[in-house]
Design a protein around this motif. Structure first.
Motif, PDB file in Angstrom:
ATOM      1  N   GLY A   1      61.729  96.040 -13.510  1.00  0.00           N
ATOM      2  CA  GLY A   1      63.481  96.331 -13.818  1.00  0.00           C
ATOM      3  C   GLY A   1      63.699  96.786 -15.286  1.00  0.00           C
ATOM      4  N   ALA A   2      62.981  96.363 -16.129  1.00  0.00           N
ATOM      5  CA  ALA A   2      63.117  96.994 -17.608  1.00  0.00           C
ATOM      6  C   ALA A   2      62.578  98.734 -17.484  1.00  0.00           C
ATOM      7  N   THR A   3      61.585  98.970 -16.898  1.00  0.00           N
ATOM      8  CA  THR A   3      61.226 100.202 -16.770  1.00  0.00           C
ATOM      9  C   THR A   3      61.813 101.264 -16.111  1.00  0.00           C
ATOM     10  N   ILE A   4      62.353 100.680 -14.898  1.00  0.00           N
ATOM     11  CA  ILE A   4      63.311 101.367 -14.247  1.00  0.00           C
ATOM     12  C   ILE A   4      64.546 101.884 -14.863  1.00  0.00           C
ATOM     13  N   MET A   5      64.751 100.766 -15.820  1.00  0.00           N
ATOM     14  CA  MET A   5      66.222 101.159 -16.593  1.00  0.00           C
ATOM     15  C   MET A   5      65.793 102.401 -17.751  1.00  0.00           C
TER      16      MET A   5
ATOM     17  N   ALA B   1      71.713  96.234 -16.892  1.00  0.00           N
ATOM     18  CA  ALA B   1      72.024  97.266 -15.980  1.00  0.00           C
ATOM     19  C   ALA B   1      73.513  97.096 -15.811  1.00  0.00           C
ATOM     20  N   ASP B   2      74.075  96.166 -16.066  1.00  0.00           N
ATOM     21  CA  ASP B   2      75.454  95.954 -15.767  1.00  0.00           C
ATOM     22  C   ASP B   2      76.201  96.910 -17.245  1.00  0.00           C
TER      23      ASP B   2
ATOM     24  N   CYS C   1      77.008 103.876 -10.284  1.00  0.00           N
ATOM     25  CA  CYS C   1      76.907 103.232  -8.858  1.00  0.00           C
ATOM     26  C   CYS C   1      75.492 102.656  -8.830  1.00  0.00           C
ATOM     27  N   ALA C   2      74.352 103.461  -9.427  1.00  0.00           N
ATOM     28  CA  ALA C   2      73.005 103.077  -9.273  1.00  0.00           C
ATOM     29  C   ALA C   2      72.726 102.071  -9.947  1.00  0.00           C
ATOM     30  N   PHE C   3      73.474 101.866 -11.197  1.00  0.00           N
ATOM     31  CA  PHE C   3      73.408 100.480 -11.886  1.00  0.00           C
ATOM     32  C   PHE C   3      73.824  99.430 -11.270  1.00  0.00           C
TER      33      PHE C   3
END
Lengths: 258, 258, 258
Positions: free
Chosen positions: B46-50, A122-123, A151-153
């Motif tokens: 988390g991985a899937t939302i990414m 995400a970062d 910003c969402a990440f």
């Protein structure tokens, strides 16, 4: 372009200060880590020294003109039609340095490695979309769309730092120093999108390239070298606490931690 | 260039549809995951939302003109000498999104983490060589050489999905949903090299930039948002099955899994 | 540019030889690994085959002209003011191939995974700063500043290879082959910065683009395909030794290895 950077004292000083501090901090950290023997403590040292080394690379890239460029702002932007000096290399190199900060924090709190991976992903997403926001020239709305996405990440990263990792840090017995570094990181990292928004690339409320650059540079000094120094001073002095996380918990949970 | 994209209704609709679907799916997935508590299940979320967040970035990059460009096709290409609108940003952003798909699948099947790393490395190799195939302008043969190399990397990924991971999924007790998602992934992913081969960048049997773009966009809808929805619906409803993989096997193998 | 590459026999032969050897070695390694069943041994095979596949990509990128360019040397450089053909794609693709070499070595020695991560991060830093050194055109001093920084990252990698990993290899019972490969890697990897320093991009003591290219290509042959062949021949013949590292140590240390 390089002449424009070197001729602007405010701008070039904001860059050279960071090269010097990053170099000195890297040497200091090597010295502080000379007697560290345990595996996890050495790893935290390794990741943290990398923050300084990436930072030198980043600022040399800006100073050499390799990672800066004139970007013509789109219609709608306060400086629309003007060519603004964009330090896009900052966003690029943050994609390498900020994961190391999160890695060091994650190791300190002994968080789950897979969880750490997603937060780092995400970062990187945050940095890459920030780079896109800086480079888009076709539409003012698109710049802010990328800004919002970045910003969402960032929200995913903040959520982990604020809501998830503290419990891990308590279990690891490092919640004291983790709490300090977490506040430092959350507060300073919130500064970056604010600087972007008010600086030359966003609303241009501050329209000086040099001042915008100094704002980023000052944030970097706190979020990187000060952060790293506080972390490593603790790790060097509390190596045994780092080495044996969760020894006070039941054997079952120790096995399942990895 | 951005005017050419916005003026072409077929082309721009193929991009905006994905921005909208990726955004909606990300919000839906956050909602679906609100009550998920276990570690591995949260990681899959988390991985899937990414995947959705990277997809928004990818399509905004194409819409803003940042990651598209006119590429002059080399002699030998059916459109040789013409400048073709290349959406090279697709190949670049797949290098970020497809690893998340493989990560989610790998976690579902509880495959060995090091094995997962190599498959993800092959996947990144596939995307980067695909990017090279799209950008080469000096020689028609070179374009197909990179295409073949990209397929070689793809073969490594396919081999893992078809021949290796199913056994892990059986051991993890998730072979039912894994089987569905594996078929979906293998079938749709095979579509991408076919679209490249018949589209404007390859043999140009379909010489419309808009139709080629819609073909990729339709594949993305299935391989990303539909895939993600099926996966997360299962994970949310079967959190306990995800949390305790291999509990039916002997204790020894559970310990050695990590 | 592509005509200049193809018209220079010394230069183009240095590239085609590597495409051929990388392709043949990848096929050979697939064949050698056909009967390997154990997890860690297969992983070493996977990472090593990736080295050859990335190498093909790298050399095709150079041959197609995609990752080469004329770089005007800054004042102070022996060829200052001249446009020198820079194969900058080499530094870029090393960022993908050298991590695989370190991964294979790390798995062979069964080093701590987090330790491996930091060493690979330093290795990527080495390659990226090397890329910057090759591309800087504004100042001769800046080229060497990046060169020095790249060497600092290299030092981290060397430190792990020379001072840290040998002990892990002894514990894993693979110190024999690890010692051979470590010497091969350290000696050949030291060759790269030397070639840069004396070649056209550095001091230009050797001012032939073709000879500089052949020097890199020869190093690649030893450090990649010979390295990979020696490693995989050992792994294929000693699969059981690879599979059960540390079985001679106490159970406690086996559990804590991961």
């Amino acid at each position: 372009m390089i002449q424009q950077i070197q001729g602007n004292v405010v701008l070039s000083s904001s860059l050279w200060v960071n090269v010097a501090l990053a170099g000195l901090s890297a040497l200091l950290f090597f010295y502080m880590g000379r007697d560290v023997r345990s595996s996890r403590a050495r790893l935290i040292f390794g990741a943290t020294i990398m923050i300084s080394l990436v930072s030198i690379s980043s600022y040399l890239g800006l100073l050499s003109g390799l990672t800066v460029g004139f970007v013509e702002m789109p219609v709608g932007h306060p400086l629309g039609g003007e060519a603004v000096l964009s330090q896009w290399g900052r966003y690029l190199t943050w994609a390498f340095s900020t994961p190391m900060i999160l890695l060091a924090l994650g190791l300190l709190a002994n968080v789950d490695r897979s969880d750490l991976f997603v937060v780092i992903a995400a970062d990187v997403g945050m940095c890459v979309t920030g780079l896109a926001a800086a480079l888009v020239t076709s539409s003012y709305a698109m710049r802010w769309a990328f800004y919002g996405l970045s910003c969402a990440f960032f929200f995913v990263v903040l959520y982990a730092l604020v809501a998830k990792w503290p419990a891990d840090a308590v279990a690891a017995g490092t919640d004291d120093i983790f709490g300090t570094l977490r506040v430092l990181t959350v507060v300073l990292w919130l500064g970056y999108p604010i600087v972007w928004a008010v600086g030359v690339e966003g609303l241009a409320l501050v329209s000086s390239v040099g001042l915008t650059s100094w704002a980023y540079s000052a944030l970097d000094i706190g979020a990187k070298y000060l952060f790293a120094f506080l972390l490593l001073r603790y790790v060097a002095a509390n190596e045994s606490a780092i080495e044996a996380p969760g020894t006070t918990t039941a054997a079952g949970s120790t096995l399942s931690e990895d």
